[in-house]
Structure formats: C-alpha cells, structure tokens
Enzyme design. Structure first.
Site, PDB file in Angstrom:
ATOM      1  N   CYS A 183       0.891  -1.178   0.050  1.00 49.86           N
ATOM      2  CA  CYS A 183       0.011   0.146   0.033  1.00 49.86           C
ATOM      3  C   CYS A 183       0.898   1.365  -0.043  1.00 49.86           C
ATOM      4  CB  CYS A 183      -0.941   0.040   1.342  1.00 49.86           C
ATOM      5  SG  CYS A 183      -0.054  -0.153   2.807  1.00 49.86           S
ATOM      6  N   HIS A 474      -1.227   1.430   7.412  1.00 50.11           N
ATOM      7  CA  HIS A 474      -1.968   1.321   6.208  1.00 50.11           C
ATOM      8  C   HIS A 474      -1.569   2.658   5.765  1.00 50.11           C
ATOM      9  CE1 HIS A 474      -4.192  -0.309   3.064  1.00 50.11           C
ATOM     10  NE2 HIS A 474      -5.249   0.389   3.216  1.00 50.11           N
TER      11      HIS A 474
END
Lengths: 543, 111
Positions: A183, A474
């Site tokens: 990510c 994240h």
C-alpha cells in the site's frame, strides 16, 4: 504581491520641496545590527530625548527637516511650532512617520537609502542579499515548458463524452491491488498518476517506449514500466490493476528496499524519482536536469547562516524534490511548567501546515556546538540559520515527519498528532524573497529574485495518509479531481466528502501550481464506455 | 571692596531641580552607554517571539484592523490599543529573566 502604498499628501509635499536631501543627510547616521534592525544613531553620546519634555522612554521621532527630536506625545506640537515639519523618522526603527496623519508612511526612495547603507556596512562578501540586476529567472521558461507538456497532443486523451456523465468517475481512477504490504507503493502511485505535468508527460507520448534502448535489449526500464502503468490506468478499464512489473522494476533499482515488508511511502517516492532521473536522458553537467522527475518536482532551497557578531551571512542553494516538515507543536522553550503560557497546553493546540512551514522558515539559533566559522570575523561564532524557498517546483510535495527516532533508546515511534492542512496554498511568505525581505523589517526594496511573474498559488490534488503504528500501518490516498474527492484504498475507490479528507491524518501532501491543476482537470472528461466494465459498478475488487 | 563682587552667582534653583537625574535615568543611561540595553532588547525580542507573544500581538492587530477597516487605522491607533494588552500578557518567566540580567548588570557596574 507587493504593491507600494501611496504616499500621503504631506509626504508628497515634502518630497516635492526637499526631494531626497533629508534622506541622504540621514543615511550617515543609520546603523544596522547583525540581526537586521536599522536605527538612527547620531554621534552624540547622550541618549536622545524629546526636546519638549526631555522624555526618552516613548517612541522618539527625528524631524527630517530640522533634526529635532520629539516623543510620540509631542510630534504634533513640533509640527505646529514649525510650519511644514511634518515628516519624521522613528529613531529606533528607521521608519517614516507623518505627524499630521499620525501614521507610518512608506517611500521606496527612503527604504532604498536605508537598505543601501545597511548593505554598505555589511562585511564585503556574502551579505545574504544580492543587489545585482536579477537575472530573468528560468521560472518562466519552466512554466512554459510545463504548459507545453500540457497542450501538446492533449487531444490524444479520450474525448468521447459519456452522456450519463453524472455518475461516472473521471479518467485515470483505477484501484491498485495490494501485492503484499504494497500500500505504500499504491498510495504514492495514485498521487503520481494525477500530478498534472507528470501525468501528461506519460500520456501524451513524450515517453516513446518503442524506441527505448533498454527495453529493446531486454533490460528493465523504469520509465517504460511507468509508461505502461499510466496507459493501463487511463485505459478506461476499471478493474483493479496489479502493478507487478513496476514493483519488480523498482526493486531492481532500490535493492535495499526490495522485500515484502511494509516500506515508507516517502522513501518510495524519493526512490522512484531517483530511478526516473537515473534512467532518463543524461543531462549536461551544468545546468538543470531535464528528466521528467526534475522538471516536475524539483525546486531550490536557500539556506542563510548569519554570524551573530558581525552580520556576515553565508548563503547556499540546494535543490530539493520534496520538503520534509517537522510538526509544529506550539511549544515554547522558555516557558516553564509553573508559568501560564500564552498558548493553550499541548492538548488543545492544533498543528497546521502553515505553522509547519513557518517553523521551517523560522530563524534558528545554532547551538554552541555548531559554531559557524565566520569569514569576516575569522573565528567560530554563534550564528543563526534560516531556510527559505528560492524556487518553487511545478508540483510541491510536502512530507510531514511523523516518525520519530530515538537513537539513544534505540526505538522509534509514530507521531499521531492531527495536522490541519489547506486545500489552497499560497507559498509566497516562504519564498526567499519574502523571508529575506522580512529580515530587514518593513522595507519596500527590490531584492534579486523578486520574481514578479511567479505564481505562488497551489491547489491540492493528492493526500497520502497513514493510519496505524510504525510497524503495522496502512496507507490510503485521497485524490482531488474535478471538485470531488476520491478515496483510493488499494483496490477500492470511493467518492468521499471533503470533511473526511480534512479530518484525515496526512503524511504526504501534493500541491500543484494552480494554473496547471485547473488545466489538468479540464482534460479529465468522463471515461468512454468500456466493453468490459459497466461504468456504474462501484469500484471494488478482492485483495 | 564691595562684597557683591565676591558673591557667588545666584544658583538657578528651578533649573537645578530639573537637571537632577533620577536613579532610573542614571541606570538607563549607564545601560545604554555600555551597550547592555541593546543586548537586553535583543534578548527580549527573541524571547517574545519564541513564546508566541509576537504572534499573539499580530493577531490582535489583524483583528482590530479587520474590525475598523484597513483604511481607518493608523499605527498610533494600533499602538494605543495593543500596548495595555501586550504589557499584561508578558510571561512571568521573561520578566524574571530580564530582571535578573539587569540586577547582574547593576552589580557589575557597581551602582
């Protein structure tokens, strides 16, 4: 930008009658401290006093015509006693004052004389200010070339307008599959996909990958892979894409970062730009690099180190591809716990991007262990360092330092503090021209590098956010396209409200020059009807 | 010989009183002459910027200007409005630091 205030009637009269003679006579008496403060100090050893009340504690004003000194209470009296003696100089600040208007007035001629005296008095070399006739900056050239990137063959972009326009997403929105903690890569790629001149470079065929020498010899070419990536994302196909080739290519370039572990998005960003630079056309040794990474993202920083004893300033210029900012926390070093500080305690002070930029360009006293060797004094002295931006890039990437490292305790932690950021950003106060000007007080004086045709207004187009801890977190990117925000969470793209973005924890902010941003948005017409995908299907995918 | 010839000139009593410097003035003059005042002013400016006092004052000025309109405010107005607030909001730590410095100066100047 700066517009000089008009002189009041009295100043205009004074100028008509006396011209510059009063200013010139005063020039000899002006002294400037190393920190940049100019005062009028005559040869007398006595302290200046008001000629009416003998006071010395209020603001004192020196009459430009007869040199008599009055305090703020008695300037009017002086003007009444002597007809026409309306213009005076604030002794401590060397600023013009009109007695009849009871207000500060401005005259570029006066400021020029003050500045010239100051510059004359400074140690000869390295005064931090160059009064040479400003070279016509290459800024205009860069902006023009950026527009070329924009205008050239934009018709190549799909122009078919989908009449069901209301609910379709703009071109270039496509989810990216997570290939194993990637990510960090996906988030940065989404931002790069929509950096206006960067995007246009790859979409308008300026990257001719057919004739790429590397590819023809079966070697990896990062630029070609990015080109392929762009084509795929802008193809109109909405199914999530796996940037595997690009990942592999990047691994080859940054071998030390090649793993399936979570990496830092900012590190990736720098590394990709570096890869593009190295893979691109080799620039001449002198002059600017013309690779697309530099053309889009590079700017120039100015660093001034000023000796606190004599005022000698050493100036250096360094290029940058992004600016890393420390969070401003509103802490002031001199307040102790017992003392009531002006700003509320840490709990309620809100960090802002402008606060961080202020912090970045604030003069910083260098510690006694970092004494600077002053060329003029010929010894190590306490000094002050100040950063400013000499030249802005087309796309400005601001990186918020959220990871704090403690080498002594051998641990790192993440700073979760919320930081407020604007959608429109005017970088003018952080330019070298503004910062250097402020150092000399409130003067109207043209410094070299005062680029009047430079645009300093930026619009945000991407925000890379981070949630979680240092080890397990994240990254998500928010894109600002055609007045709508989209959340890009790996393969999932959703439209979101502005408030969501404002409340997010930003890590990297991407701003584009306003003109480029608006032009780029005009080009983002709706996607064509793709034979494979239904345009109304919300973008989803399995990870 | 007339006594009047040898008589000392009549002292100008009123003038003398005006010229008698107060302790405050003496200290001030000494500080300016030695350059200490300028140093303390620089120190004060630095501290006031550090603790955000200057920004606070700027904000107050902006608010006032916004209220009155940019063309209806003079520097004098601002000074009058800001001064009491400014004086009141100086942090104690700064006052203490400066007083200590002044005291040290007085001791060294043997006043």
């Amino acid at each position: 930008m700066y517009t000089n205030p008009k002189p009041c009637k009295h100043l205009a009269d004074y100028k008509l009658r006396h011209g510059l003679s009063g200013y010139n006579l005063l020039q000899e008496q002006i002294r400037t401290t190393p920190s940049g403060k100019s005062s009028v100090k005559n040869h007398q050893t006595e302290i200046p006093r008001c000629c009416f009340c003998n006071g010395y504690q209020k603001r004192l004003y020196l009459c430009l015509i007869c040199s008599s000194i009055s305090c703020s209470s008695h300037t009017l009296l002086h003007s009444q006693c002597e007809n026409g003696h309306d213009i005076a100089v604030d002794i401590e600040r060397s600023e013009l004052y009109c007695v009849l208007c009871c207000d500060q007035v401005y005259d570029p001629d006066f400021d020029k004389i003050v500045m010239l005296k100051h510059l004359m008095d400074l140690p000869r070399s390295g005064n931090g200010v160059d009064v040479s006739a400003g070279r016509r900056s290459s800024k205009r050239r860069r902006l023009c070339s950026a527009l070329e990137l924009d205008l050239k063959k934009t018709k190549q972009l799909v122009s078919m307008r989908d009449l069901r326009a209301k609910s379709c997403y703009p071109l270039g929105l496509r989810g990216l599959n997570n290939l194993g903690s990637t990510c960090f890569m996906n988030s940065v790629l989404q931002a790069l996909l929509h950096a206006p001149p960067f995007r246009n470079y790859f979409l308008t065929g300026q990257r001719n990958h057919e004739v790429c020498r590397k590819r023809s010899s079966d070697r990896l070419c990062l630029l070609c892979d990015i080109y392929v990536f762009f084509s795929a994302v802008f193809s109109g196909d909405r199914t999530p894409y796996s940037p595997a080739q690009l990942l592999y290519s990047w691994w080859q370039h940054s071998a030390n970062l090649a793993s399936y572990e979570q990496q830092d998005a900012h590190e990736f960003f720098i590394s990709v730009l570096d890869g593009i630079h190295e893979n691109g056309v080799k620039a001449r040794n002198t002059g600017e690099c013309h690779c697309v990474a530099h053309r889009v993202f590079s700017g120039q920083l100015r660093s001034d180190v000023t000796c606190m004893s004599c005022g000698y300033t050493s100036t250096t210029y360094d290029p940058f591809m992004d600016i890393s900012l420390n969070l401003d926390t509103g802490n002031c070093p001199s307040t102790d716990l017992a003392n009531k500080s002006l700003k509320p305690s840490d709990n309620t002070y809100v960090s802002t991007l402008l606060g961080c930029l202020d912090l970045f360009t604030k003069p910083e006293k260098l510690g006694s262990d970092q004494k600077f060797f002053c060329e003029n004094c010929q010894e190590r002295q306490d000094s002050v360092k100040q950063m400013s931006i000499k030249r802005l890039p087309l796309v400005l990437c601001l990186h918020i330092k959220r990871f704090e490292h403690f080498p002594v305790r051998r641990m790192s932690r993440k700073i979760d503090r919320y930081m407020q950021f604007p959608f429109c950003l005017d970088m003018n106060p952080y330019l070298s021209s503004s910062v250097v000007r402020n150092r000399f007080g409130n003067r109207m004086f043209a410094f070299e590098g005062d680029e009047l045709d430079t645009s300093t207004e930026f619009e945000i187009f991407a925000v890379v956010t981070h949630s979680g801890t240092l080890d397990s977190g994240h990254y998500v990117t928010y894109l600002h396209l055609k007045d709508q925000w989209y959340k890009c969470d790996d393969a999932w793209i959703t439209a979101v409200e502005e408030e969501v973005v404002r409340a997010s924890q930003c890590y990297m902010l991407f701003y584009a020059q306003k003109m480029l941003y608006y032009k780029a948005n005009e080009d983002l017409v709706c996607q064509p009807v793709s034979p494979r995908a239904d345009p109304f299907l919300p973008i989803a995918g399995c990870c | 010989m007339r006594n009047s010839v040898n008589r000392p000139p009549t002292p100008d009593a009123v003038e003398d009183q005006e010229k008698e410097p107060t302790l405050q003035e003496i200290i001030n003059i000494k500080m300016i002459e030695s350059g200490e005042k300028e140093k303390l002013m620089e120190l004060l400016r630095e501290r006031l910027v550090e603790c955000g006092w200057k920004d606070e004052m700027k904000a107050l000025c902006r608010a006032y200007i916004k209220k009155k309109g940019t063309n209806n405010v003079t520097v004098d107005d601002l000074v009058h409005v800001i001064t009491p607030k400014g004086r009141a909001s100086i942090p104690d730590s700064i006052k203490t630091e400066l007083l200590l410095r002044i005291r040290a100066f007085l001791a060294s100047a043997a006043l």
